[in-house]
Scaffold this motif. Structure first.
Motif, mmCIF file in Angstrom:
data_model
loop_
_atom_site.group_PDB
_atom_site.id
_atom_site.type_symbol
_atom_site.label_atom_id
_atom_site.label_comp_id
_atom_site.label_asym_id
_atom_site.label_seq_id
_atom_site.Cartn_x
_atom_site.Cartn_y
_atom_site.Cartn_z
ATOM 1 N N GLY A 7 -22.621 -41.880 65.792
ATOM 2 C CA GLY A 7 -22.229 -42.561 67.024
ATOM 3 C C GLY A 7 -21.360 -43.771 66.759
ATOM 4 N N TYR A 8 -21.699 -44.494 65.709
ATOM 5 C CA TYR A 8 -20.924 -45.670 65.321
ATOM 6 C C TYR A 8 -19.487 -45.278 64.988
ATOM 7 N N HIS A 9 -19.322 -44.241 64.180
ATOM 8 C CA HIS A 9 -17.982 -43.825 63.800
ATOM 9 C C HIS A 9 -17.218 -43.191 64.964
ATOM 10 N N ALA A 10 -17.936 -42.499 65.847
ATOM 11 C CA ALA A 10 -17.267 -41.934 67.018
ATOM 12 C C ALA A 10 -16.638 -43.049 67.850
ATOM 13 N N ALA A 11 -17.350 -44.169 67.991
ATOM 14 C CA ALA A 11 -16.805 -45.292 68.759
ATOM 15 C C ALA A 11 -15.655 -45.958 68.015
ATOM 16 N N LEU A 12 -15.744 -46.059 66.698
ATOM 17 C CA LEU A 12 -14.620 -46.612 65.940
ATOM 18 C C LEU A 12 -13.387 -45.729 66.081
ATOM 19 N N GLU A 13 -13.578 -44.418 66.035
ATOM 20 C CA GLU A 13 -12.452 -43.498 66.155
ATOM 21 C C GLU A 13 -11.782 -43.603 67.510
ATOM 22 N N ARG A 14 -12.594 -43.638 68.554
ATOM 23 C CA ARG A 14 -12.059 -43.568 69.912
ATOM 24 C C ARG A 14 -11.863 -44.930 70.541
ATOM 25 N N GLY A 15 -12.471 -45.957 69.974
ATOM 26 C CA GLY A 15 -12.277 -47.308 70.483
ATOM 27 C C GLY A 15 -12.710 -47.479 71.923
ATOM 28 N N GLY A 16 -13.698 -46.725 72.369
ATOM 29 C CA GLY A 16 -14.178 -46.838 73.740
ATOM 30 C C GLY A 16 -13.418 -45.983 74.730
ATOM 31 N N ALA A 17 -12.563 -45.086 74.272
ATOM 32 C CA ALA A 17 -11.809 -44.208 75.176
ATOM 33 C C ALA A 17 -12.757 -43.302 75.948
ATOM 34 N N PRO A 18 -12.284 -42.740 77.078
ATOM 35 C CA PRO A 18 -13.147 -41.886 77.896
ATOM 36 C C PRO A 18 -13.796 -40.739 77.129
ATOM 37 N N ALA A 19 -13.152 -40.247 76.092
ATOM 38 C CA ALA A 19 -13.703 -39.114 75.348
ATOM 39 C C ALA A 19 -14.957 -39.473 74.572
ATOM 40 N N LEU A 20 -15.280 -40.752 74.442
ATOM 41 C CA LEU A 20 -16.428 -41.155 73.640
ATOM 42 C C LEU A 20 -17.735 -40.603 74.200
ATOM 43 N N GLY A 21 -17.919 -40.720 75.501
ATOM 44 C CA GLY A 21 -19.163 -40.238 76.096
ATOM 45 C C GLY A 21 -19.386 -38.765 75.849
ATOM 46 N N ALA A 22 -18.340 -37.968 75.999
ATOM 47 C CA ALA A 22 -18.461 -36.530 75.767
ATOM 48 C C ALA A 22 -18.807 -36.243 74.313
ATOM 49 N N ARG A 23 -18.218 -37.008 73.396
ATOM 50 C CA ARG A 23 -18.524 -36.807 71.981
ATOM 51 C C ARG A 23 -19.991 -37.111 71.697
ATOM 52 N N LEU A 24 -20.514 -38.193 72.227
ATOM 53 C CA LEU A 24 -21.909 -38.553 71.982
ATOM 54 C C LEU A 24 -22.863 -37.569 72.634
ATOM 55 N N ASP A 25 -22.463 -37.002 73.751
ATOM 56 C CA ASP A 25 -23.312 -36.013 74.417
ATOM 57 C C ASP A 25 -23.407 -34.710 73.644
ATOM 58 N N ASP A 26 -22.587 -34.545 72.613
ATOM 59 C CA ASP A 26 -22.701 -33.382 71.740
ATOM 60 C C ASP A 26 -23.889 -33.487 70.792
ATOM 61 N N GLU A 27 -24.438 -34.672 70.650
ATOM 62 C CA GLU A 27 -25.571 -34.867 69.747
ATOM 63 C C GLU A 27 -26.813 -34.147 70.285
#
Length: 350
Positions: free
Chosen positions: A81-101
């Protein structure tokens, strides 16, 4: 029997966040993807090697393989989750990525994202609203975990503590201190748990919130072993015990991994602080209910520690919350916790 490769427990210091090569981090996240130049820089500067959350690396003694696997899976979810936020920088796609967990550990990925977004906000000369936008949007169901994650970021920010928490939710901002306490118990056990030292900039009620997080860290540092958790708490000042037991109850119910006998032993060892242990478990139930990520182990823990179902424990938290929480002689957050304890004593077996 000791975990393979276990090292003698030590104060290994904060999680290293500096100059980590991008390629290994992408592999650690487990989802290789094309990164923007800005994302590559953020990960190179602030990335976390996945091995930093392993039981062996932290020096934790967790002989039970199932518990070790659970605790390490939680750490890896946080890192992803930490790296997903670093990659996306808070972009809208972040929530969808975290919901894959996976549902059961999804909250820990949001916690990691909360740390990354708070860190990026603190160092950015321009956009300092990433955390707040995410907390109002896709991250809203995980508000508890986002605040806790922001607490991890405070451990490596130079600003005064009052500035660190001023912009967070007036009620839940104390969870930022909870997150700081967990961070310190996880990465600085010698100083914070064994020697009982509290950071000098943490004063007043912030110390109590800090101890709630420190108590949560004991579930990880002591491998969910009731006797060792109780001994660690007993080794600290008596005035701190109630909040430490509350944190232990929250971790037992949210992170899970213990069988019924261990939870019963934890309940019995808490002694006069059984109501605080139950309150922590109830908060875990509420956090999962709000996020829509229920877990069988949370229901199980609420039955043992609260004498209620997880849904009833979460309802107690709702019923105890004032319509318009306001700080008075004590923070509204502490008043809420006290009312939860009182209701649990009436409705459950706490």
């Amino acid at each position: 029997m000791r975990a393979a490769g276990r090292k003698t427990p030590r104060d290994s210091g904060p999680l290293p966040i500096a100059m980590v090569p991008a390629a290994p981090i992408v592999q650690a996240v487990g989802r290789p993807r094309a990164l923007s130049p800005a994302a590559r820089v953020r990960i190179a500067l602030f990335g976390i090697p996945s091995g930093e959350t392993s039981v062996a690396r932290r020096g934790f003694d967790v002989p039970a393989a199932a518990m070790r696997e659970r605790l390490e899976s939680i750490g890896l979810a946080f890192v992803r989750g930490y790296h997903a936020a670093l990659e996306r920088g808070g972009a809208p796609a972040l929530g969808a990525r975290l919901d894959d967990e996976p549902l059961e550990i999804r909250g820990f990925a949001f916690e990691g994202a909360g740390m990354a977004l708070a860190l990026l906000d603190a160092i950015s000369p321009f956009d300092r609203g990433r955390w707040a936008r995410f907390a109002r949007g896709d991250g809203a169901p995980h508000a508890y975990m986002l605040h806790v994650g922001a607490g991890w970021a405070t451990a490596r920010l130079p600003h005064a503590l009052a500035r660190r928490i001023a912009g967070f939710d007036p009620l839940l901002r104390w969870l930022v201190l909870d997150g700081r306490g967990f961070h310190d118990g996880y990465f600085a056990r010698v100083r914070r748990v064994k020697r009982g030292l509290v950071p000098r900039d943490i004063l007043g009620y912030a110390r109590r919130a800090y101890d709630q997080g420190l108590g949560r860290s004991l579930w990880f540092g002591e491998g969910g072993e009731p006797g060792r958790i109780a001994a660690a708490i007993a080794g600290l000042d008596a005035a701190r015990h109630a909040d430490l037991w509350s944190g232990a109850g929250l971790a037992a119910a949210y992170a899970g991994g213990a069988e019924r006998g261990a939870l019963e032993a934890l309940r019995d060892l808490s002694g006069t602080h059984r109501d605080h242990l139950a309150q922590g478990a109830a908060f875990a139930a509420k956090a999962r209910e709000r996020a829509g990520n229920p877990a069988a182990h949370t229901a199980f823990a609420c039955d043992v520690l609260c004498g209620l179902t997880a849904s009833d424990a979460a309802r107690v938290c709702d019923d105890a919350l004032a319509p318009e929480p306001r700080d008075g002689a004590e923070p509204a957050y502490e008043s809420w916790r006290a009312r939860v304890r009182s209701r649990l004593e009436r409705e459950g077996s706490a």
